[in-house]
Enzyme design. Structure first.
Site, PDB file in Angstrom:
ATOM      1  N   ARG A  35      -0.875   5.968  19.513  1.00 34.80           N
ATOM      2  CA  ARG A  35       0.277   6.822  19.852  1.00 34.80           C
ATOM      3  C   ARG A  35       0.266   7.254  21.316  1.00 34.80           C
ATOM      4  O   ARG A  35       1.321   7.426  21.931  1.00 34.80           O
ATOM      5  CB  ARG A  35       0.320   8.040  18.931  1.00 34.80           C
ATOM      6  CG  ARG A  35       0.734   7.677  17.517  1.00 34.80           C
ATOM      7  CD  ARG A  35       0.748   8.860  16.579  1.00 34.80           C
ATOM      8  NE  ARG A  35       1.356   8.500  15.317  1.00 34.80           N
ATOM      9  CZ  ARG A  35       1.479   9.315  14.294  1.00 34.80           C
ATOM     10  NH1 ARG A  35       1.013  10.547  14.380  1.00 34.80           N
ATOM     11  NH2 ARG A  35       2.053   8.908  13.176  1.00 34.80           N
ATOM     12  N   LYS A 198       5.426   2.642  -6.126  1.00 34.28           N
ATOM     13  CA  LYS A 198       6.475   3.213  -6.985  1.00 34.28           C
ATOM     14  C   LYS A 198       7.886   2.840  -6.561  1.00 34.28           C
ATOM     15  O   LYS A 198       8.220   2.878  -5.383  1.00 34.28           O
ATOM     16  CB  LYS A 198       6.345   4.733  -6.996  1.00 34.28           C
ATOM     17  CG  LYS A 198       5.049   5.208  -7.654  1.00 34.28           C
ATOM     18  CD  LYS A 198       4.982   6.714  -7.683  1.00 34.28           C
ATOM     19  CE  LYS A 198       3.768   7.193  -8.465  1.00 34.28           C
ATOM     20  NZ  LYS A 198       3.669   8.647  -8.478  1.00 34.28           N
ATOM     21  N   GLY A 354       3.788   3.768   6.350  1.00 33.11           N
ATOM     22  CA  GLY A 354       2.346   4.006   6.471  1.00 33.11           C
ATOM     23  C   GLY A 354       1.426   2.904   6.014  1.00 33.11           C
ATOM     24  O   GLY A 354       0.593   2.411   6.770  1.00 33.11           O
ATOM     25  N   GLY A 377       7.511   8.546   8.061  1.00 33.86           N
ATOM     26  CA  GLY A 377       8.656   9.205   7.437  1.00 33.86           C
ATOM     27  C   GLY A 377       9.959   8.947   8.171  1.00 33.86           C
ATOM     28  O   GLY A 377      11.009   8.750   7.557  1.00 33.86           O
TER      29      GLY A 377
END
Length: 396
Positions: A35, A198, A354, A377
């Site tokens: 980053r 999921k 992620g 996100g």
């Protein structure tokens, strides 16, 4: 869309929102500098123009209280080494002391402010706090994609104090461009590879991208909800029974929109969720009781390879197996290799989210795909079709 290239920073102070929320070890050494390296180009542009850079970021979740373990002072040395300039540090991010050290900054100098989240006002999006931050610079640059989905003081609210003097940094501009390529301007056929455990965590993404893609590969734990919904036997595999009607609805929608869905036909099943479990390759709809699918099977990977190699724009979000265990990482590695080959043949490939980013780093695919997103996100919300507040604040 104004970017950093639309400005000359000579004798100007650039207030830059970076994402330096980096992992630290027990001795406060930065263990992954990705980053910081990602922000370097924007900082250097400001300095080379003859301006100075004031960097603001959060680190961890101090919840509005000072916490010396989460001080950005720990990373000052690493930031200095990466940028190639001795970075000064301000022990506060607002108030007289911060304003004085910012005012004294000379062209070519860099200042790193203390952790924004030592103040509750940051996450609350407090206007007065944002105004105090705005006093530190002449131009506001948002280069923190990882926090662009948060309407915080430093990512969104502060921009209103820089009318005409706000822009995207190189990193954030690249992120926006990469997502646009997949969602709007990408060369066809467009393929999305969605993995992970999921269906529930990917519903909104699937619904949003069905209008944008030609092919959709479904892998990982999500597979078994789709298979069971169609009457297959999934043994002890992870499965969201309450999402089976939704899985059938997605298949129906895809067919109506002319999107080809590709689901595994065979899997590597195990008799335990363990690296040392007994394994066997079985048809995906005939997994025996007591066994669970933990990786894509060989026939599945052949099918996926064919789709990946004929696609011109590829989004990869989520692994196709439990890649954290080396007994079940072959499928995810194979997908990486196929995307690498397709990219070499001219496809545009974007990896985001992620787990897929972690897999890409773990298996050395970072430089073999077109772009690896820095925001988990934020990336997912972009794919869901949401306008991120940090982006809207610059455009607006």
């Amino acid at each position: 869309m104004k970017t950093i290239n639309d400005f000359n920073f000579e004798n100007k102070k650039a207030l830059i929102r970076v994402d330096f929320n980096v992992p630290l070890d027990a001795d406060f050494n930065v263990t992954d500098t990705t980053r910081i390296e990602a922000a370097k180009a924007s900082i250097i542009k400001v300095l080379e123009d003859g301006g100075s850079a004031i960097l603001m970021s959060h680190l961890g979740r101090p919840k509005g209280e000072k916490n010396k373990d989460l001080s950005l002072g720990h990373i000052c040395k690493t930031v200095s080494e990466i940028i190639g300039v001795q970075v000064k540090f301000s022990e506060t991010c607002v108030g007289d002391a911060a304003e004085k050290v910012a005012a004294d900054l000379k062209p070519g100098e860099v200042l790193l402010l203390e952790n924004l989240r030592f103040h509750n006002e940051e996450t609350k999006g407090d206007k007065n706090f944002a105004e105090q931050l705005s006093k530190l610079g002449d131009v506001y640059i948002n280069d923190a994609f990882g926090t662009a989905h948060r309407a915080h003081a430093s990512t969104t609210v502060v921009a209103q104090f820089f009318e005409g003097n706000k822009c995207f940094g190189y990193l954030l501009a690249k992120e926006i461009e990469a997502i646009e390529k997949v969602m709007q301007t990408g060369e066809k056929p467009v393929l999305a590879i969605l993995g992970g455990a999921k269906v529930s965590s990917k519903i909104t993404i699937i619904e949003n991208i069905l209008d944008k893609v030609d092919h959709l590969i479904i892998g990982g734990g999500m597979t078994y909800t789709f298979i069971k919904a169609q009457g297959g036997q999934v043994g002890d595999s992870i499965c969201e029974d309450d999402k089976m009607p939704l899985a059938m609805e997605i298949l129906k929608q895809a067919e109506a929109k002319g999107v080809q869905i590709h689901i595994p036909v065979d899997v590597l099943a195990a008799d335990d969720f363990s690296n040392n479990a007994n394994t066997q390759v079985v048809d995906v709809d005939k997994i025996p009781d007591g066994w669970q699918g933990l990786d894509a099977g060989p026939k599945t990977l052949e099918n996926f390879k064919e789709v990946i190699l004929k696609s011109k724009t590829i989004l990869w979000n989520g692994p196709v197996g439990v890649f954290e265990m080396d007994s079940f990482d072959k499928g995810t590695i194979a997908i990486g290799n196929f995307i690498d080959e397709s990219t070499k043949n001219g496809a545009f490939s974007l990896v985001g989210g992620g787990d897929s980013v972690a897999a890409v780093k773990q298996f050395g695919f970072e430089n073999k795909v077109s772009y690896v997103s820095t925001g988990g996100g934020a990336m997912l919300e972009s794919l869901e079709g949401k306008t991120l507040p940090g982006i809207a604040a610059i455009i607006g």
